[in-house]
Design a protein around this motif. Structure first.
Motif, PDB file in Angstrom:
ATOM      1  N   ILE A   5      44.466  83.582 -41.812  1.00 12.63           N
ATOM      2  CA  ILE A   5      44.618  84.788 -40.447  1.00 12.63           C
ATOM      3  C   ILE A   5      45.158  85.544 -40.516  1.00 12.63           C
ATOM      4  CG2 ILE A   5      44.911  83.131 -38.931  1.00 12.63           C
ATOM      5  CD1 ILE A   5      48.058  83.685 -38.856  1.00 12.63           C
ATOM      6  N   PHE A   6      45.174  86.319 -41.900  1.00  8.24           N
ATOM      7  CA  PHE A   6      45.375  87.559 -42.041  1.00  8.24           C
ATOM      8  C   PHE A   6      44.552  87.762 -43.191  1.00  8.24           C
ATOM      9  CE2 PHE A   6      49.837  85.829 -40.241  1.00  8.24           C
ATOM     10  CZ  PHE A   6      49.843  86.614 -39.674  1.00  8.24           C
ATOM     11  N   GLY A   7      44.318  89.390 -42.996  1.00  7.24           N
ATOM     12  CA  GLY A   7      43.745  89.726 -44.330  1.00  7.24           C
ATOM     13  C   GLY A   7      43.505  91.002 -45.634  1.00  7.24           C
ATOM     14  N   GLY A   8      43.495  91.464 -45.816  1.00  6.91           N
ATOM     15  CA  GLY A   8      43.607  92.795 -46.449  1.00  6.91           C
ATOM     16  C   GLY A   8      44.705  92.237 -47.769  1.00  6.91           C
ATOM     17  N   ASP A   9      45.744  93.095 -48.831  1.00 12.49           N
ATOM     18  CA  ASP A   9      46.991  92.611 -49.025  1.00 12.49           C
ATOM     19  C   ASP A   9      47.875  91.655 -48.637  1.00 12.49           C
ATOM     20  OD1 ASP A   9      46.017  95.144 -50.874  1.00 12.49           O
ATOM     21  OD2 ASP A   9      46.442  96.530 -49.003  1.00 12.49           O
ATOM     22  N   HIS A  10      47.726  91.058 -47.618  1.00 16.42           N
ATOM     23  CA  HIS A  10      48.315  89.677 -47.474  1.00 16.42           C
ATOM     24  C   HIS A  10      48.807  88.936 -48.147  1.00 16.42           C
ATOM     25  CE1 HIS A  10      49.968  86.183 -45.386  1.00 16.42           C
ATOM     26  NE2 HIS A  10      50.994  87.258 -45.220  1.00 16.42           N
ATOM     27  N   HIS A  12      48.024  89.471 -51.495  1.00 10.90           N
ATOM     28  CA  HIS A  12      48.748  90.034 -52.701  1.00 10.90           C
ATOM     29  C   HIS A  12      50.378  89.482 -52.756  1.00 10.90           C
ATOM     30  CE1 HIS A  12      45.650  91.662 -54.669  1.00 10.90           C
ATOM     31  NE2 HIS A  12      45.371  92.622 -53.227  1.00 10.90           N
ATOM     32  N   LEU A  13      50.538  89.027 -51.625  1.00  7.32           N
ATOM     33  CA  LEU A  13      52.078  88.327 -50.625  1.00  7.32           C
ATOM     34  C   LEU A  13      51.699  87.263 -51.264  1.00  7.32           C
ATOM     35  CD1 LEU A  13      55.097  89.618 -50.443  1.00  7.32           C
ATOM     36  CD2 LEU A  13      54.852  88.992 -48.076  1.00  7.32           C
ATOM     37  N   VAL A  14      51.245  86.067 -50.640  1.00  9.01           N
ATOM     38  CA  VAL A  14      50.791  85.089 -50.554  1.00  9.01           C
ATOM     39  C   VAL A  14      50.901  84.592 -52.567  1.00  9.01           C
ATOM     40  CG1 VAL A  14      49.408  83.295 -50.446  1.00  9.01           C
ATOM     41  CG2 VAL A  14      50.333  84.486 -49.013  1.00  9.01           C
ATOM     42  N   GLN A  15      50.077  85.477 -53.226  1.00  6.55           N
ATOM     43  CA  GLN A  15      49.880  85.139 -54.337  1.00  6.55           C
ATOM     44  C   GLN A  15      50.860  84.521 -55.002  1.00  6.55           C
ATOM     45  OE1 GLN A  15      46.782  88.149 -55.379  1.00  6.55           O
ATOM     46  NE2 GLN A  15      44.967  86.382 -54.619  1.00  6.55           N
ATOM     47  N   VAL A  16      51.672  85.812 -55.221  1.00  7.57           N
ATOM     48  CA  VAL A  16      52.695  86.961 -55.603  1.00  7.57           C
ATOM     49  C   VAL A  16      53.781  85.336 -55.554  1.00  7.57           C
ATOM     50  CG1 VAL A  16      54.773  87.651 -56.439  1.00  7.57           C
ATOM     51  CG2 VAL A  16      52.910  88.654 -56.426  1.00  7.57           C
ATOM     52  N   GLN A  49      48.442  81.869 -43.254  1.00 12.87           N
ATOM     53  CA  GLN A  49      48.702  81.793 -42.143  1.00 12.87           C
ATOM     54  C   GLN A  49      50.197  82.016 -40.976  1.00 12.87           C
ATOM     55  OE1 GLN A  49      47.668  77.596 -41.654  1.00 12.87           O
ATOM     56  NE2 GLN A  49      44.922  77.874 -41.851  1.00 12.87           N
ATOM     57  N   ARG A  50      51.131  82.630 -42.049  1.00 16.28           N
ATOM     58  CA  ARG A  50      51.901  83.075 -41.653  1.00 16.28           C
ATOM     59  C   ARG A  50      52.270  83.996 -42.524  1.00 16.28           C
ATOM     60  NH1 ARG A  50      57.580  83.139 -42.260  1.00 16.28           N
ATOM     61  NH2 ARG A  50      59.066  82.390 -40.074  1.00 16.28           N
ATOM     62  N   ARG A  51      52.626  85.292 -42.391  1.00 18.13           N
ATOM     63  CA  ARG A  51      53.227  86.722 -42.365  1.00 18.13           C
ATOM     64  C   ARG A  51      55.131  86.084 -42.880  1.00 18.13           C
ATOM     65  NH1 ARG A  51      51.121  91.587 -42.411  1.00 18.13           N
ATOM     66  NH2 ARG A  51      48.819  91.248 -41.612  1.00 18.13           N
ATOM     67  N   VAL A  52      55.772  86.820 -43.694  1.00 18.78           N
ATOM     68  CA  VAL A  52      57.193  86.775 -44.663  1.00 18.78           C
ATOM     69  C   VAL A  52      57.451  87.875 -44.245  1.00 18.78           C
ATOM     70  CG1 VAL A  52      57.860  85.744 -46.720  1.00 18.78           C
ATOM     71  CG2 VAL A  52      56.065  85.047 -45.846  1.00 18.78           C
ATOM     72  N   ASP A  53      58.972  87.916 -43.596  1.00 19.73           N
ATOM     73  CA  ASP A  53      59.634  89.532 -43.251  1.00 19.73           C
ATOM     74  C   ASP A  53      60.153  89.262 -45.135  1.00 19.73           C
ATOM     75  OD1 ASP A  53      62.495  88.057 -43.160  1.00 19.73           O
ATOM     76  OD2 ASP A  53      61.780  88.188 -40.698  1.00 19.73           O
ATOM     77  N   ARG A  82      45.026 102.196 -49.789  1.00 18.40           N
ATOM     78  CA  ARG A  82      45.072 102.159 -49.047  1.00 18.40           C
ATOM     79  C   ARG A  82      45.884 101.170 -47.616  1.00 18.40           C
ATOM     80  NH1 ARG A  82      41.896 103.684 -43.695  1.00 18.40           N
ATOM     81  NH2 ARG A  82      43.557 104.230 -42.301  1.00 18.40           N
ATOM     82  N   ILE A  83      47.091 100.621 -48.053  1.00 18.92           N
ATOM     83  CA  ILE A  83      47.010  99.189 -47.005  1.00 18.92           C
ATOM     84  C   ILE A  83      47.318  99.864 -45.614  1.00 18.92           C
ATOM     85  CG2 ILE A  83      49.169  97.635 -47.019  1.00 18.92           C
ATOM     86  CD1 ILE A  83      50.769  99.176 -49.018  1.00 18.92           C
ATOM     87  N   VAL A  84      46.019  98.208 -45.359  1.00 19.33           N
ATOM     88  CA  VAL A  84      45.982  98.130 -43.821  1.00 19.33           C
ATOM     89  C   VAL A  84      46.723  97.400 -43.220  1.00 19.33           C
ATOM     90  CG1 VAL A  84      44.215  97.380 -42.030  1.00 19.33           C
ATOM     91  CG2 VAL A  84      43.136  98.794 -43.977  1.00 19.33           C
ATOM     92  N   ILE A  85      47.561  97.308 -41.737  1.00 21.25           N
ATOM     93  CA  ILE A  85      48.277  96.509 -41.694  1.00 21.25           C
ATOM     94  C   ILE A  85      47.698  95.775 -40.281  1.00 21.25           C
ATOM     95  CG2 ILE A  85      50.600  97.295 -43.276  1.00 21.25           C
ATOM     96  CD1 ILE A  85      51.394  98.760 -40.016  1.00 21.25           C
TER      97      ILE A  85
END
Length: 85
Positions: A5-10, A12-16, A49-53, A82-85
């Motif tokens: 549900i989150f696109g873009g650079d998110h 990369h966080l998930v992959q790491v 499907q969930r962002r991590v703070d 350029r990060i899109v949030i």
């Protein structure tokens, strides 16, 4: 594969985080227990499907016996200019 549900650079966080968990030899269930959560908590993160703070990121890294700063460096190296949030 589940749709994020989150696109873009998110991604990369998930992959790491996913790569770090696998490198640590932990299953989703084992990692979840270490942070006091259910396996679905990790699954939802890894499916994007969930962002991590930032505090969750640190807790997950420490549970995997990884240095949070080094893991975050890996995320930073993968991000777009350029990060899109």
């Amino acid at each position: 594969m589940s749709k994020t549900i989150f696109g873009g650079d998110h991604k990369h966080l998930v992959q790491v985080l996913t790569e770090a968990r696998k490198a640590s030899g932990l299953t989703q269930t084992e990692l979840a227990k270490l942070v006091g959560k259910d396996q679905t908590y990790i699954s939802i993160i890894e499916r994007g499907q969930r962002r991590v703070d930032v505090l969750e990121f640190v807790a997950l890294a420490k549970a995997m016996k990884a240095d949070p700063a080094r893991l975050f460096e890996q995320v930073l190296k993968r991000l777009s200019k350029r990060i899109v949030i």
